[in-house]
Design a protein around this motif. Structure first.
Motif, PDB file in Angstrom:
ATOM      1  N   VAL A 119      10.753  72.755  15.319  1.00 45.93           N
ATOM      2  CA  VAL A 119      11.919  73.596  15.075  1.00 45.93           C
ATOM      3  C   VAL A 119      11.455  75.050  15.102  1.00 45.93           C
ATOM      4  CG1 VAL A 119      11.708  73.405  12.544  1.00 45.93           C
ATOM      5  CG2 VAL A 119      13.896  74.059  13.581  1.00 45.93           C
ATOM      6  N   MET A 120      12.111  75.873  15.923  1.00 43.07           N
ATOM      7  CA  MET A 120      11.719  77.266  16.123  1.00 43.07           C
ATOM      8  C   MET A 120      12.790  78.159  15.507  1.00 43.07           C
ATOM      9  SD  MET A 120      10.078  76.995  19.970  1.00 43.07           S
ATOM     10  CE  MET A 120       8.610  77.967  19.597  1.00 43.07           C
ATOM     11  N   LEU A 121      12.344  79.084  14.643  1.00 45.99           N
ATOM     12  CA  LEU A 121      13.251  79.798  13.745  1.00 45.99           C
ATOM     13  C   LEU A 121      13.175  81.304  13.968  1.00 45.99           C
ATOM     14  CD1 LEU A 121      12.097  77.678  10.709  1.00 45.99           C
ATOM     15  CD2 LEU A 121      14.331  77.473  11.815  1.00 45.99           C
ATOM     16  N   HIS A 122      14.320  81.898  14.258  1.00 48.65           N
ATOM     17  CA  HIS A 122      14.389  83.330  14.526  1.00 48.65           C
ATOM     18  C   HIS A 122      14.545  84.114  13.228  1.00 48.65           C
ATOM     19  CE1 HIS A 122      18.695  83.682  13.623  1.00 48.65           C
ATOM     20  NE2 HIS A 122      18.859  82.508  14.230  1.00 48.65           N
ATOM     21  N   GLY A 123      14.618  85.432  13.363  1.00 57.02           N
ATOM     22  CA  GLY A 123      14.818  86.295  12.212  1.00 57.02           C
ATOM     23  C   GLY A 123      15.950  87.272  12.449  1.00 57.02           C
ATOM     24  N   TRP A 124      15.910  88.393  11.711  1.00 57.72           N
ATOM     25  CA  TRP A 124      16.886  89.467  11.876  1.00 57.72           C
ATOM     26  C   TRP A 124      16.177  90.681  12.457  1.00 57.72           C
ATOM     27  CZ3 TRP A 124      17.856  94.472  11.166  1.00 57.72           C
ATOM     28  CH2 TRP A 124      19.171  94.897  11.328  1.00 57.72           C
ATOM     29  N   PRO A 125      16.738  91.370  13.460  1.00 60.77           N
ATOM     30  CA  PRO A 125      18.053  91.179  14.073  1.00 60.77           C
ATOM     31  C   PRO A 125      18.011  90.241  15.273  1.00 60.77           C
ATOM     32  CG  PRO A 125      17.101  93.186  14.938  1.00 60.77           C
ATOM     33  CD  PRO A 125      16.081  92.597  14.000  1.00 60.77           C
ATOM     34  N   GLY A 126      17.272  89.178  15.141  1.00 53.65           N
ATOM     35  CA  GLY A 126      17.135  88.236  16.243  1.00 53.65           C
ATOM     36  C   GLY A 126      18.225  87.191  16.263  1.00 53.65           C
ATOM     37  N   SER A 127      18.017  86.233  17.146  1.00 54.02           N
ATOM     38  CA  SER A 127      18.945  85.118  17.327  1.00 54.02           C
ATOM     39  C   SER A 127      18.240  84.090  18.194  1.00 54.02           C
ATOM     40  CB  SER A 127      20.237  85.583  18.005  1.00 54.02           C
ATOM     41  OG  SER A 127      19.980  85.941  19.366  1.00 54.02           O
ATOM     42  N   PHE A 128      18.988  83.055  18.561  1.00 51.06           N
ATOM     43  CA  PHE A 128      18.419  82.046  19.465  1.00 51.06           C
ATOM     44  C   PHE A 128      18.007  82.645  20.797  1.00 51.06           C
ATOM     45  CE2 PHE A 128      22.976  82.017  20.452  1.00 51.06           C
ATOM     46  CZ  PHE A 128      22.966  82.038  21.849  1.00 51.06           C
TER      47      PHE A 128
END
Length: 400
Positions: A119-128
Motif C-alpha cells: 500500500v503506497m501512501l501520499h501526503g499533503w499537498p499530494g494525492s494519488f
C-alpha cells in the motif's frame, strides 16, 4: 474482456468488493473554475513578490505565467484520460466504531499467487497523482502474470474522492485504521508492506506499530529526534548540508503548517474561495520542496484535482495533530518490524541514517544524490527500485 491488472485476487478472507470508478469531472465544474480564475485578481507588485529567489514565496512573475497557462494552455481532459488509464475503485470501509467510509484507491492486481501486497501512501499537498509514474513503470515492466506485487494506492480520507467524517476530529490513527481495514478487506490480512512519505510516512509508521497485518514499512521521509549523546561529527557531508537546509526550513518555511494546525477553518475558507489562492498556496510547496522545479503542467494538474474535489479544506486536518499536540504513542513508539528508508537530499525533514537506525529496525537504506520531498513524482524509477529491493530483502519468497 477485462483490462490488464484488474483481476481481483479474491480469497476466503476477502470481505470488501470494490466497485470500478472513473474520474469524470463535470464540465460545469471546469467551466466554473475558469470563470473564477479569470476573475481572480493578482496582487500588485511588491518588493517581496519581486524577489526571484522566492525567499518570501512565489513571485509575481510565476503566478502571472501560471494563471495564464491554467486559463489558456492547460487541458484537464488529457490528464483525466491519463488518470483513467489506471484502474480505479471505491470501496466501503467500516471502522471499529461501525462508521462507514468511502475510500477511493487505484490498484494494479497481480495474477501471481505469491504477489506481495504493497500500500503506497501520499501526503499533503499530494494525492494519488504522485504515484502514477510508478504505476506506469510497473505496467511497462511487468505483465499481470509476472507482476510480483499487488499495488494499492488509496486517496487518504478527505483527499480527492475519499470521504471524511464531519462528526469527529480525524487523526492519523483513524487514517491508519481505515487503510488497514481496506487492506484486510481486500484479502491481504495475512500481511502487506506499507510505503509512504509526508503524511504517508506517519500513516505507514502507525500501521507498522499498531496493526499486525502490516509486516514491514518503507519510507522516503523519516521524523525523529537525534539519539542521546549523538556526535554530529559523525555525519557525512550530504547529511550535514541537508540538516542545515532542514533547520532553515523550520525557521522560514513552516508557517503554512502552523496555520493549517491552528486555524484550519479560516484558511480552509480562504483557499477554497479562489483558485488563484489555491495555486499560490499549493504551487509554492511543489516549487520549494522539490529538488528541481516540476513542470508547470504537473503542478496545475495537482492543483486542479484539489480544486475540483474540494480537497484543500478537507485535507489539512492532520496538521492539528502533528504540530499542536503531543504525538500519539503509535507515532512516537518504536516498531521492530523491518524498516526501509530512502534518503533524498532536498527533503525538508532530512533525518540521517544513524537517527533512523537508533529509533527503528532499519534493515535497508539508500542515500541518493538528488531528489526532494515528492520522491514518487520526482524520482519514480529510483524510489521504485528501492521499494523492490527492500521487499525482496524482507519478504520471504519475494521476487523481482
Amino acid at each position: 474482456m477485462s483490462s490488464p491488472f484488474t483481476k481481483f485476487p479474491t480469497s476466503s478472507s476477502t470481505t470488501i468488493h470494490p466497485k470500478p470508478f472513473k474520474v469524470d469531472i463535470p464540465k460545469s465544474t471546469l467551466e466554473e473554475l475558469k470563470i473564477l480564475l479569470k476573475l481572480s485578481k493578482l496582487a500588485p507588485p511588491t518588493y517581496e513578490n519581486s524577489q526571484q529567489d522566492r525567499r518570501y514565496g512565489v513571485t509575481g512573475e510565476w503566478i502571472r505565467e501560471a494563471k495564464d497557462k491554467w486559463l489558456n494552455d492547460f487541458e484537464w481532459s488529457k490528464h483525466e484520460a491519463y488518470i483513467n488509464s489506471f484502474p480505479h475503485y471505491t470501496a466501503p470501509v467500516v471502522d471499529d466504531s461501525g462508521k462507514e467510509h468511502s475510500l477511493h484507491f487505484l490498484a494494479l492486481y497481480s495474477e501471481k499467487p505469491d504477489a506481495v501486497p504493497i500500500v503506497m501512501l501520499h501526503g499533503w499537498p499530494g494525492s494519488f497523482l504522485e504515484f502514477l509514474p510508478i504505476l506506469d513503470l510497473l505496467k511497462n515492466k511487468y505483465t499481470p502474470a509476472t507482476l510480483p506485487y499487488h499495488i494499492i494506492v488509496p486517496s487518504l480520507p478527505g483527499f480527492a474522492f475519499s470521504s471524511l467524517p464531519l462528526d469527529q476530529a480525524f487523526k492519523l490513527e483513524n487514517i491508519a485504521e481505515v487503510v488497514d481495514k481496506l487492506m484486510i478487506g481486500l484479502g491481504f490480512g495475512a500481511g502487506y508492506v506499507s510505503q509512504g512519505g509526508d503524511v504517508g510516512y506517519f500513516v505507514a509508521k502507525v500501521l507498522a506499530v499498531s496493526h499486525p497485518s502490516c509486516k514491514a514499512y518503507h519510507v522516503n521521509m523519516y521524523a525523529t529526534a537525534p539519539p542521546d549523546g549523538f556526535d554530529y561529527a559523525t555525519l557525512n557531508e550530504p547529511e550535514r548540508q541537508a540538516l542545515e537546509r532542514g533547520s532553515k526550513w523550520r525557521s522560514t518555511g513552516i508557517a503554512y503548517g502552523i496555520t493549517h494546525a491552528t486555524r484550519p477553518s479560516t484558511i480552509g475558507f480562504v483557499i477554497a474561495s479562489n483558485p488563484l489562492a489555491l495555486l499560490a498556496w499549493v504551487g509554492e510547496k511543489y516549487l520549494e520542496w522539490s529538488d528541481e522545479d516540476p513542470p508547470l503542467d504537473t503542478i496545475l494538474a495537482a492543483v486542479t484535482l484539489y480544486w475540483v474535489t474540494e480537497t484543500f479544506p478537507r485535507s489539512i486536518y492532520v496538521y492539528g495533530q502533528l504540530m499542536t499536540s503531543t504525538p500519539h504513542e503509535s507515532i512516537s513508539s518504536r516498531s521492530d518490524k523491518p524498516l526501509g528508508y530512502s534518503w533524498f537530499p532536498r527533503e525538508m525533514v532530512p533525518i540521517p541514517k544513524s537517527w533512523a537506525a537508533a529509533s527503528g529496525n532499519l534493515v535497508f537504506f539508500k542515500q541518493h544524490s538528488k531528489g526532494g520531498h515528492f520522491a514518487a513524482l520526482e524520482n519514480p524509477d529510483v524510489l521504485l527500485g528501492d521499494v523492490e529491493e527492500f521487499v525482496a530483502q524482507v519478504w520471504p519468497g519475494a521476487s523481482k
